[in-house]
Scaffold this motif. Sequence first.
Motif, PDB file in Angstrom:
ATOM      1  N   LYS A   6       0.836  -1.004   0.371  1.00 22.64           N
ATOM      2  CA  LYS A   6       0.117  -0.480  -0.309  1.00 22.64           C
ATOM      3  C   LYS A   6       0.956   1.145  -0.298  1.00 22.64           C
ATOM      4  CE  LYS A   6      -4.147  -1.829   2.249  1.00 22.64           C
ATOM      5  NZ  LYS A   6      -5.186  -2.067   3.404  1.00 22.64           N
ATOM      6  N   LYS A   7       2.086   1.103   0.610  1.00 23.96           N
ATOM      7  CA  LYS A   7       3.433   2.559   0.841  1.00 23.96           C
ATOM      8  C   LYS A   7       3.023   2.170  -0.503  1.00 23.96           C
ATOM      9  CE  LYS A   7       3.820   2.332   5.857  1.00 23.96           C
ATOM     10  NZ  LYS A   7       4.594   2.511   6.643  1.00 23.96           N
ATOM     11  N   ILE A   8       3.978   1.503  -1.428  1.00 22.74           N
ATOM     12  CA  ILE A   8       5.049   1.165  -2.645  1.00 22.74           C
ATOM     13  C   ILE A   8       3.935   1.624  -3.468  1.00 22.74           C
ATOM     14  CG2 ILE A   8       5.733   0.166  -4.467  1.00 22.74           C
ATOM     15  CD1 ILE A   8       6.564  -1.720  -2.081  1.00 22.74           C
ATOM     16  N   GLY A   9       2.251   1.330  -3.805  1.00 19.64           N
ATOM     17  CA  GLY A   9       1.719   1.894  -4.483  1.00 19.64           C
ATOM     18  C   GLY A   9       1.341   0.906  -5.894  1.00 19.64           C
ATOM     19  N   VAL A  10       1.363  -0.286  -4.985  1.00 18.19           N
ATOM     20  CA  VAL A  10       0.829  -1.777  -6.586  1.00 18.19           C
ATOM     21  C   VAL A  10      -0.542  -1.005  -6.752  1.00 18.19           C
ATOM     22  CG1 VAL A  10       1.169  -3.718  -6.334  1.00 18.19           C
ATOM     23  CG2 VAL A  10       3.344  -2.724  -5.699  1.00 18.19           C
ATOM     24  N   GLN A  11      -1.040  -1.290  -7.762  1.00 19.41           N
ATOM     25  CA  GLN A  11      -2.971  -1.255  -8.161  1.00 19.41           C
ATOM     26  C   GLN A  11      -2.662  -2.807  -8.577  1.00 19.41           C
ATOM     27  OE1 GLN A  11      -3.151   1.093 -12.064  1.00 19.41           O
ATOM     28  NE2 GLN A  11      -1.948   2.694 -11.054  1.00 19.41           N
ATOM     29  N   SER A  12      -4.242  -3.313  -7.808  1.00 15.50           N
ATOM     30  CA  SER A  12      -5.091  -4.631  -7.797  1.00 15.50           C
ATOM     31  C   SER A  12      -4.691  -5.050  -9.472  1.00 15.50           C
ATOM     32  CB  SER A  12      -5.996  -4.367  -7.146  1.00 15.50           C
ATOM     33  OG  SER A  12      -7.052  -3.447  -7.410  1.00 15.50           O
ATOM     34  N   VAL A  13      -5.147  -5.743  -9.538  1.00 17.79           N
ATOM     35  CA  VAL A  13      -5.549  -6.467 -10.974  1.00 17.79           C
ATOM     36  C   VAL A  13      -6.601  -6.680 -11.608  1.00 17.79           C
ATOM     37  CG1 VAL A  13      -2.292  -6.961 -11.642  1.00 17.79           C
ATOM     38  CG2 VAL A  13      -4.494  -8.594 -10.621  1.00 17.79           C
ATOM     39  N   HIS A  14      -6.922  -6.352 -12.945  1.00 17.44           N
ATOM     40  CA  HIS A  14      -8.263  -7.209 -13.391  1.00 17.44           C
ATOM     41  C   HIS A  14      -7.776  -8.693 -13.316  1.00 17.44           C
ATOM     42  CE1 HIS A  14      -9.594  -2.888 -14.139  1.00 17.44           C
ATOM     43  NE2 HIS A  14      -8.675  -3.060 -14.818  1.00 17.44           N
ATOM     44  N   ARG A  15      -8.714  -9.469 -13.586  1.00 21.22           N
ATOM     45  CA  ARG A  15      -9.001 -10.526 -13.846  1.00 21.22           C
ATOM     46  C   ARG A  15      -8.962 -11.011 -15.343  1.00 21.22           C
ATOM     47  NH1 ARG A  15      -9.969 -13.135  -8.993  1.00 21.22           N
ATOM     48  NH2 ARG A  15     -10.472 -11.491  -7.285  1.00 21.22           N
ATOM     49  N   SER A  16      -8.963 -10.565 -15.937  1.00 16.24           N
ATOM     50  CA  SER A  16      -8.517 -10.626 -17.546  1.00 16.24           C
ATOM     51  C   SER A  16      -7.417 -11.681 -17.927  1.00 16.24           C
ATOM     52  CB  SER A  16      -9.018  -9.245 -19.019  1.00 16.24           C
ATOM     53  OG  SER A  16      -8.770  -8.478 -18.266  1.00 16.24           O
ATOM     54  N   VAL A  27       7.199  -5.999 -11.855  1.00 20.65           N
ATOM     55  CA  VAL A  27       8.310  -5.129 -12.953  1.00 20.65           C
ATOM     56  C   VAL A  27       7.811  -3.901 -12.082  1.00 20.65           C
ATOM     57  CG1 VAL A  27       9.202  -4.880 -14.832  1.00 20.65           C
ATOM     58  CG2 VAL A  27       8.524  -6.758 -14.552  1.00 20.65           C
ATOM     59  N   GLN A  28       7.007  -3.218 -12.540  1.00 18.23           N
ATOM     60  CA  GLN A  28       7.052  -1.546 -12.601  1.00 18.23           C
ATOM     61  C   GLN A  28       7.224  -1.227 -11.060  1.00 18.23           C
ATOM     62  OE1 GLN A  28       5.667   0.616 -14.846  1.00 18.23           O
ATOM     63  NE2 GLN A  28       5.485   1.929 -13.899  1.00 18.23           N
ATOM     64  N   LEU A  29       7.288  -2.115  -9.905  1.00 18.48           N
ATOM     65  CA  LEU A  29       7.795  -1.214  -9.083  1.00 18.48           C
ATOM     66  C   LEU A  29       9.317  -1.024  -8.893  1.00 18.48           C
ATOM     67  CD1 LEU A  29       6.896  -4.219  -6.814  1.00 18.48           C
ATOM     68  CD2 LEU A  29       6.143  -1.950  -6.359  1.00 18.48           C
ATOM     69  N   ILE A  31      11.004  -0.325 -12.392  1.00 14.08           N
ATOM     70  CA  ILE A  31      10.818   0.440 -13.809  1.00 14.08           C
ATOM     71  C   ILE A  31      11.048   1.562 -12.722  1.00 14.08           C
ATOM     72  CG2 ILE A  31       9.610   1.616 -15.847  1.00 14.08           C
ATOM     73  CD1 ILE A  31       8.996  -1.406 -15.922  1.00 14.08           C
ATOM     74  N   SER A  32       9.205   2.637 -11.573  1.00 11.01           N
ATOM     75  CA  SER A  32       8.742   3.702 -11.249  1.00 11.01           C
ATOM     76  C   SER A  32      10.482   3.480  -9.848  1.00 11.01           C
ATOM     77  CB  SER A  32       7.767   3.177 -10.103  1.00 11.01           C
ATOM     78  OG  SER A  32       8.153   1.809  -9.607  1.00 11.01           O
ATOM     79  N   GLY A  33      11.092   2.811  -9.687  1.00  7.82           N
ATOM     80  CA  GLY A  33      12.290   3.355  -8.238  1.00  7.82           C
ATOM     81  C   GLY A  33      11.891   3.210  -7.203  1.00  7.82           C
ATOM     82  N   LYS A  34      10.266   2.508  -6.979  1.00  5.45           N
ATOM     83  CA  LYS A  34       9.886   2.852  -5.493  1.00  5.45           C
ATOM     84  C   LYS A  34      10.904   0.982  -4.998  1.00  5.45           C
ATOM     85  CE  LYS A  34       5.728   4.016  -7.029  1.00  5.45           C
ATOM     86  NZ  LYS A  34       4.049   3.481  -7.173  1.00  5.45           N
ATOM     87  N   MET A  35      10.798   0.223  -5.501  1.00  8.86           N
ATOM     88  CA  MET A  35      12.375  -0.563  -5.141  1.00  8.86           C
ATOM     89  C   MET A  35      13.210  -0.568  -6.600  1.00  8.86           C
ATOM     90  SD  MET A  35       9.131  -3.593  -3.632  1.00  8.86           S
ATOM     91  CE  MET A  35      10.530  -4.926  -2.534  1.00  8.86           C
ATOM     92  N   LYS A  36      14.468  -1.295  -5.560  1.00  9.65           N
ATOM     93  CA  LYS A  36      15.365  -1.317  -6.142  1.00  9.65           C
ATOM     94  C   LYS A  36      16.327  -2.845  -6.185  1.00  9.65           C
ATOM     95  CE  LYS A  36      18.488  -0.119  -2.067  1.00  9.65           C
ATOM     96  NZ  LYS A  36      17.265  -0.255  -1.651  1.00  9.65           N
ATOM     97  N   ALA A  37      16.990  -3.137  -7.247  1.00 13.81           N
ATOM     98  CA  ALA A  37      17.729  -4.391  -7.043  1.00 13.81           C
ATOM     99  C   ALA A  37      18.242  -4.985  -5.970  1.00 13.81           C
ATOM    100  CB  ALA A  37      19.044  -5.001  -8.431  1.00 13.81           C
ATOM    101  N   GLY A  38      17.963  -6.257  -5.755  1.00 18.43           N
ATOM    102  CA  GLY A  38      17.723  -6.958  -4.760  1.00 18.43           C
ATOM    103  C   GLY A  38      17.471  -6.499  -3.340  1.00 18.43           C
ATOM    104  N   ASP A  39      16.132  -6.012  -3.454  1.00 18.40           N
ATOM    105  CA  ASP A  39      15.478  -5.302  -2.667  1.00 18.40           C
ATOM    106  C   ASP A  39      14.427  -6.872  -2.361  1.00 18.40           C
ATOM    107  OD1 ASP A  39      16.617  -2.873  -1.256  1.00 18.40           O
ATOM    108  OD2 ASP A  39      14.098  -2.536  -3.058  1.00 18.40           O
ATOM    109  N   LYS A  40      13.416  -6.704  -1.162  1.00 20.20           N
ATOM    110  CA  LYS A  40      13.297  -8.230  -1.052  1.00 20.20           C
ATOM    111  C   LYS A  40      11.488  -7.663  -0.911  1.00 20.20           C
ATOM    112  CE  LYS A  40      11.418 -11.419   3.096  1.00 20.20           C
ATOM    113  NZ  LYS A  40      11.744 -11.892   4.612  1.00 20.20           N
ATOM    114  N   LEU A  41      10.089  -8.597  -1.562  1.00 22.03           N
ATOM    115  CA  LEU A  41       9.421  -8.508  -1.661  1.00 22.03           C
ATOM    116  C   LEU A  41       8.586  -8.441  -0.347  1.00 22.03           C
ATOM    117  CD1 LEU A  41      10.714  -8.341  -5.325  1.00 22.03           C
ATOM    118  CD2 LEU A  41       8.096  -9.396  -5.232  1.00 22.03           C
TER     119      LEU A  41
END
Length: 231
Positions: A6-16, A27-29, A31-41
């Motif tokens: 919620k703090k990072i800002g991930v959007q929910s996905v549609h079911r299609s 991946v957008q996490l 690209i946007s810089g909200k997370m970086k290489a080596g970070d734990k999901l």
Amino acid sequence: MEPSLKKIGVQSVHRSTLSKQVVEQIVQLLISGKMKAGDKLPPEMELMEELQVSRPVLREALSALETLGVITRKTREGTFFNNKVGSQPFSIMLALAVDNLPAIIEARMSLELGLVTMAAEKITDEQLRELRKTIDAIANSKDNDYGEADKEFHHIIAVSANNPIVEGMIDSLLIMHSKIDSLIQYRERDLTVAYHEAIYAALESRDPQEAFNQMYKHLDYVRQKVLEHST
């Protein structure tokens, strides 16, 4: 402490197109810089809740990302973005195009055709000997089980281009090779050997144009065969 989606800002996905959308969101996490290489999901339960998907869908997406070299899943530790992701943007693009087979094949062709022309100028005698070994291994393989020798043939050519800038793309090249190889319905050992022999001869002659021509013939044949049986 693990990050909150919620703090990072991930959007929910549609079911299609669930799995692909999950891949894109994760991946957008990066690209946007909200997370970086080596970070734990975040943990799976939180990912499932925020993305509003089931565990099987999430795990399918994570498996795709792991295959593409974007993440690593460690038992009892969690899921991490790979440290090499920052220097391997090809992995990100592969993740976003995971279900676009024609694009993956064309990307592989573009990369390998450039590499083989450089290899013709730079390949060493030792690398040519190693290349010969892979051809012999394919020729002597049993039950058409020569996938690893085939991959090594292309790996040697990529490495022999000896360009530090494109080195980060080689892992992605091998990932593309494995993806395409897994879709081949039937193998033709003698034909594979013939294509590889022609490429080898061009490299041994240090002829970039001929190396390009022979590699194109080989990869175009693979493209036609894979796409014919994937539609």
